[in-house]
Design a protein around this motif. Structure first.
Motif, PDB file in Angstrom:
ATOM      1  N   GLY A  36       0.809  -1.217   0.000  1.00  0.00           N
ATOM      2  CA  GLY A  36       0.000   0.000   0.000  1.00  0.00           C
ATOM      3  C   GLY A  36       0.839   1.263   0.000  1.00  0.00           C
ATOM      4  O   GLY A  36       2.005   1.261   0.381  1.00  0.00           O
ATOM      5  N   MET A  37       0.236   2.351  -0.441  1.00  0.00           N
ATOM      6  CA  MET A  37       0.926   3.646  -0.456  1.00  0.00           C
ATOM      7  C   MET A  37      -0.110   4.736  -0.298  1.00  0.00           C
ATOM      8  O   MET A  37      -1.285   4.530  -0.591  1.00  0.00           O
ATOM      9  CB  MET A  37       1.674   3.816  -1.769  1.00  0.00           C
ATOM     10  N   THR A  98      -2.735   0.699  -3.873  1.00  0.00           N
ATOM     11  CA  THR A  98      -1.985  -0.502  -3.496  1.00  0.00           C
ATOM     12  C   THR A  98      -1.627  -1.329  -4.724  1.00  0.00           C
ATOM     13  O   THR A  98      -2.328  -1.271  -5.741  1.00  0.00           O
ATOM     14  CB  THR A  98      -2.788  -1.376  -2.496  1.00  0.00           C
ATOM     15  N   THR A  99      -0.534  -2.029  -4.640  1.00  0.00           N
ATOM     16  CA  THR A  99      -0.216  -3.034  -5.649  1.00  0.00           C
ATOM     17  C   THR A  99      -0.961  -4.301  -5.242  1.00  0.00           C
ATOM     18  O   THR A  99      -1.315  -4.446  -4.075  1.00  0.00           O
ATOM     19  CB  THR A  99       1.280  -3.373  -5.658  1.00  0.00           C
ATOM     20  N   VAL A 100      -1.189  -5.184  -6.188  1.00  0.00           N
ATOM     21  CA  VAL A 100      -1.707  -6.517  -5.852  1.00  0.00           C
ATOM     22  C   VAL A 100      -1.026  -7.525  -6.765  1.00  0.00           C
ATOM     23  O   VAL A 100      -1.009  -7.354  -7.986  1.00  0.00           O
ATOM     24  CB  VAL A 100      -3.245  -6.613  -6.054  1.00  0.00           C
ATOM     25  N   SER A 101      -0.421  -8.549  -6.167  1.00  0.00           N
ATOM     26  CA  SER A 101       0.068  -9.683  -6.951  1.00  0.00           C
ATOM     27  C   SER A 101      -0.507 -10.919  -6.288  1.00  0.00           C
ATOM     28  O   SER A 101      -0.191 -11.209  -5.135  1.00  0.00           O
ATOM     29  CB  SER A 101       1.592  -9.726  -6.960  1.00  0.00           C
ATOM     30  N   VAL A 111      -3.504 -19.438 -11.629  1.00  0.00           N
ATOM     31  CA  VAL A 111      -3.844 -18.220 -12.363  1.00  0.00           C
ATOM     32  C   VAL A 111      -3.288 -17.060 -11.547  1.00  0.00           C
ATOM     33  O   VAL A 111      -3.335 -17.075 -10.312  1.00  0.00           O
ATOM     34  CB  VAL A 111      -5.368 -18.092 -12.607  1.00  0.00           C
ATOM     35  N   ILE A 112      -2.710 -16.089 -12.228  1.00  0.00           N
ATOM     36  CA  ILE A 112      -2.178 -14.939 -11.511  1.00  0.00           C
ATOM     37  C   ILE A 112      -2.909 -13.668 -11.936  1.00  0.00           C
ATOM     38  O   ILE A 112      -3.412 -13.570 -13.058  1.00  0.00           O
ATOM     39  CB  ILE A 112      -0.655 -14.761 -11.727  1.00  0.00           C
ATOM     40  N   ALA A 113      -2.984 -12.723 -10.993  1.00  0.00           N
ATOM     41  CA  ALA A 113      -3.521 -11.391 -11.284  1.00  0.00           C
ATOM     42  C   ALA A 113      -2.515 -10.412 -10.690  1.00  0.00           C
ATOM     43  O   ALA A 113      -2.012 -10.621  -9.577  1.00  0.00           O
ATOM     44  CB  ALA A 113      -4.883 -11.206 -10.645  1.00  0.00           C
ATOM     45  N   HIS A 114      -2.204  -9.352 -11.458  1.00  0.00           N
ATOM     46  CA  HIS A 114      -1.088  -8.512 -11.029  1.00  0.00           C
ATOM     47  C   HIS A 114      -1.263  -7.071 -11.482  1.00  0.00           C
ATOM     48  O   HIS A 114      -1.605  -6.796 -12.630  1.00  0.00           O
ATOM     49  CB  HIS A 114       0.213  -9.102 -11.595  1.00  0.00           C
ATOM     50  N   ILE A 115      -1.005  -6.161 -10.539  1.00  0.00           N
ATOM     51  CA  ILE A 115      -0.952  -4.729 -10.878  1.00  0.00           C
ATOM     52  C   ILE A 115       0.032  -4.067  -9.914  1.00  0.00           C
ATOM     53  O   ILE A 115       0.007  -4.332  -8.708  1.00  0.00           O
ATOM     54  CB  ILE A 115      -2.356  -4.073 -10.825  1.00  0.00           C
ATOM     55  N   ARG A 163       0.913   1.980 -12.906  1.00  0.00           N
ATOM     56  CA  ARG A 163      -0.415   1.398 -12.710  1.00  0.00           C
ATOM     57  C   ARG A 163      -0.511   0.923 -11.286  1.00  0.00           C
ATOM     58  O   ARG A 163       0.434   0.331 -10.750  1.00  0.00           O
ATOM     59  CB  ARG A 163      -0.566   0.176 -13.617  1.00  0.00           C
ATOM     60  N   VAL A 164      -1.655   1.167 -10.667  1.00  0.00           N
ATOM     61  CA  VAL A 164      -1.848   0.762  -9.298  1.00  0.00           C
ATOM     62  C   VAL A 164      -3.339   0.661  -9.034  1.00  0.00           C
ATOM     63  O   VAL A 164      -4.147   1.245  -9.753  1.00  0.00           O
ATOM     64  CB  VAL A 164      -1.147   1.786  -8.367  1.00  0.00           C
ATOM     65  N   LEU A 165      -3.704  -0.127  -8.035  1.00  0.00           N
ATOM     66  CA  LEU A 165      -5.108  -0.243  -7.669  1.00  0.00           C
ATOM     67  C   LEU A 165      -5.398   0.863  -6.674  1.00  0.00           C
ATOM     68  O   LEU A 165      -4.713   0.962  -5.663  1.00  0.00           O
ATOM     69  CB  LEU A 165      -5.289  -1.596  -6.985  1.00  0.00           C
ATOM     70  N   GLY A 166      -6.384   1.703  -6.963  1.00  0.00           N
ATOM     71  CA  GLY A 166      -6.641   2.738  -5.970  1.00  0.00           C
ATOM     72  C   GLY A 166      -7.678   3.717  -6.404  1.00  0.00           C
ATOM     73  O   GLY A 166      -8.530   3.445  -7.252  1.00  0.00           O
TER      74      GLY A 166
END
Ligand code: CA
Length: 412
Positions: A36-37, A98-101, A111-115, A163-166
């Motif tokens: 997170g940031m 936040t990033t998510v991996s 299966v992977i999901a990534h940002i 790119r980031v989730l937020g």
């Protein structure tokens, strides 16, 4: 029954930060890291909220890998909506992200999901392979061939995320892939507190040498701490035994997500930040609110300036070195020309100035005087000495040596 711990999540605040804004999860089917940031409390909230939303929706056995992928992606997009909703209710959280991996297993596939810039690695038969791509500014520079991966690791802008989730309007672009997995594989998920500070070859060494996941995670975090760990460090390891990927012994949440969500504790002094797509988690003190395009232009301009400065530094360094070498060469040559020795040419005793050596094809000696004393009139001992050359301190001493050789030769 394998007594080793195969799957684990572990997180450390690091040596510098006052709070842990990372979250990690090792569950039954799902493994995840979120970094997170965003200000004093925003980062904690963002990674924790995302982690809790995704784990609640996706840590299940689905009927196929395609359904698993669908559910995982919907978990991630749902968590993005949760973040936006949280900011709407608590404007002080504006700008958090936040990033998510995440990795979800299904039989012999994942299966992977990534940002963002957390990473997923596959460790197979001694080889560590990064299966995600960092959504960072420096990664773009690497992809366009402007800097090397090594330069990216120390680039002053290495923390800028593309790119980031937020709290960002518009659709969220999430990388996803379905990958196969084999017995013996180990999957490593980590925040940039590990992969940004511990070189990959050291990570690979630990993965190869420490089969117990709990011990390996501790060793990796210790390595980050040893290297200063300026950032939060989170490590999740998922191992695959002879039959399938192992669940954690019981689902474990670490870091910010392990704490209760405390919106009320959020300081009211946080400035409201306008929405933008770029986050620089380690430079929050001077929050950057450029417009997207301007920001990228600024970064590229800075990069060009830095490259120009580097060129100037190298030019100065090289010309300095060259000057020193030229002076050293001149001094060395002058010194050799103050030396003398007695030696021979084809058939007689000769006095030389210089040293009995060549610099490449340039001889470092010249003949001062051919004495005309034939070599074949000398005793074997004297002749050998002359042929091997006799160093002297001055031209005067050379003359004395020649005189003695001459006397010896006449008396034969
Ligand atoms: Ca981080």
């Amino acid at each position: 029954m394998d007594a080793r711990v195969l799957s684990v999540a572990s997180s450390h605040i690091g040596r510098v930060r006052s709070s842990n804004q990372d979250s990690g999860y090792a569950g039954t089917h799902l493994f995840l890291v979120a970094d997170g940031m965003g200000g004093h409390a925003g980062g904690d909230v963002a990674s924790s909220l995302a982690t809790q939303t995704i784990t609640a929706l996706a840590d299940e056995r689905f009927e196929s890998i395609e359904v698993a992928q669908e559910q995982l992606l919907s978990g991630v997009t749902n968590s993005a909506a949760e973040l936006i909703e949280a900011v709407r209710e608590h404007p002080d959280l504006g700008g958090m992200g936040t990033t998510v991996s995440a990795l979800l297993r299904h039989n012999n596939q994942v299966v992977i999901a990534h940002i963002g810039d957390s990473r997923i690695y596959r460790f197979r038969k001694g080889v560590l392979t990064q299966v995600t791509t960092d959504h960072t500014f420096v990664q773009k520079l690497v992809e366009t061939g402007r800097i090397t991966p090594e330069e990216a690791m120390v680039h002053p802008r290495r923390n800028v995320l593309m790119r980031v989730l937020g709290d960002v309007a518009g659709s969220v672009e999430i990388d996803t892939a379905i990958l196969d997995t084999e017995p013996g594989d180990r999957w490593l998920l980590c925040s940039d507190g590990l992969c940004g500070f511990v070189p990959e070859h050291l990570v690979a060494e630990v993965m190869a040498d420490v089969p117990d996941a709990a011990k390996a995670a501790k060793k990796l975090i210790d390595l980050a701490l040893y290297r200063g760990a300026p950032d939060n460090v989170t490590v999740v390891i998922a191992g695959v035994n002879e039959t399938e990927m192992s669940a954690a012994s019981k689902p474990v949440l670490v870091g910010a997500a392990a704490q209760p969500l405390m919106f009320d504790a959020i300081t009211k002094s946080l400035p409201a930040v306008t929405s933008h797509s770029f986050f620089s988690p380690r430079s929050r003190a001077h929050e950057e609110t450029f417009e997207t395009a301007d920001y990228l232009d600024t970064l590229i301009a800075e990069d060009k300036k830095r490259a120009a400065k580097r060129r100037i530094r190298w030019t100065v360094y090289l010309s300095g070195t060259l000057t020193v070498l030229i002076f050293a060469g001149i001094y060395g040559y002058v010194w050799t020309q103050s030396q003398y020795y007695v030696g021979s040419d084809a058939d007689s005793v000769v006095v030389y100035r210089g040293v009995n050596a060549d610099f490449g094809s340039i001889p470092l000696h010249t003949i001062v005087r051919d004495t005309g004393i034939p070599l074949n009139t000398l005793s074997q001992f004297v002749r050998t000495s002359v042929e091997r050359t006799i160093p002297v301190l001055s031209l005067k001493q050379a003359e004395l040596v020649v005189e003695r050789i001459g006397n010896g030769s006449q008396s034969q």
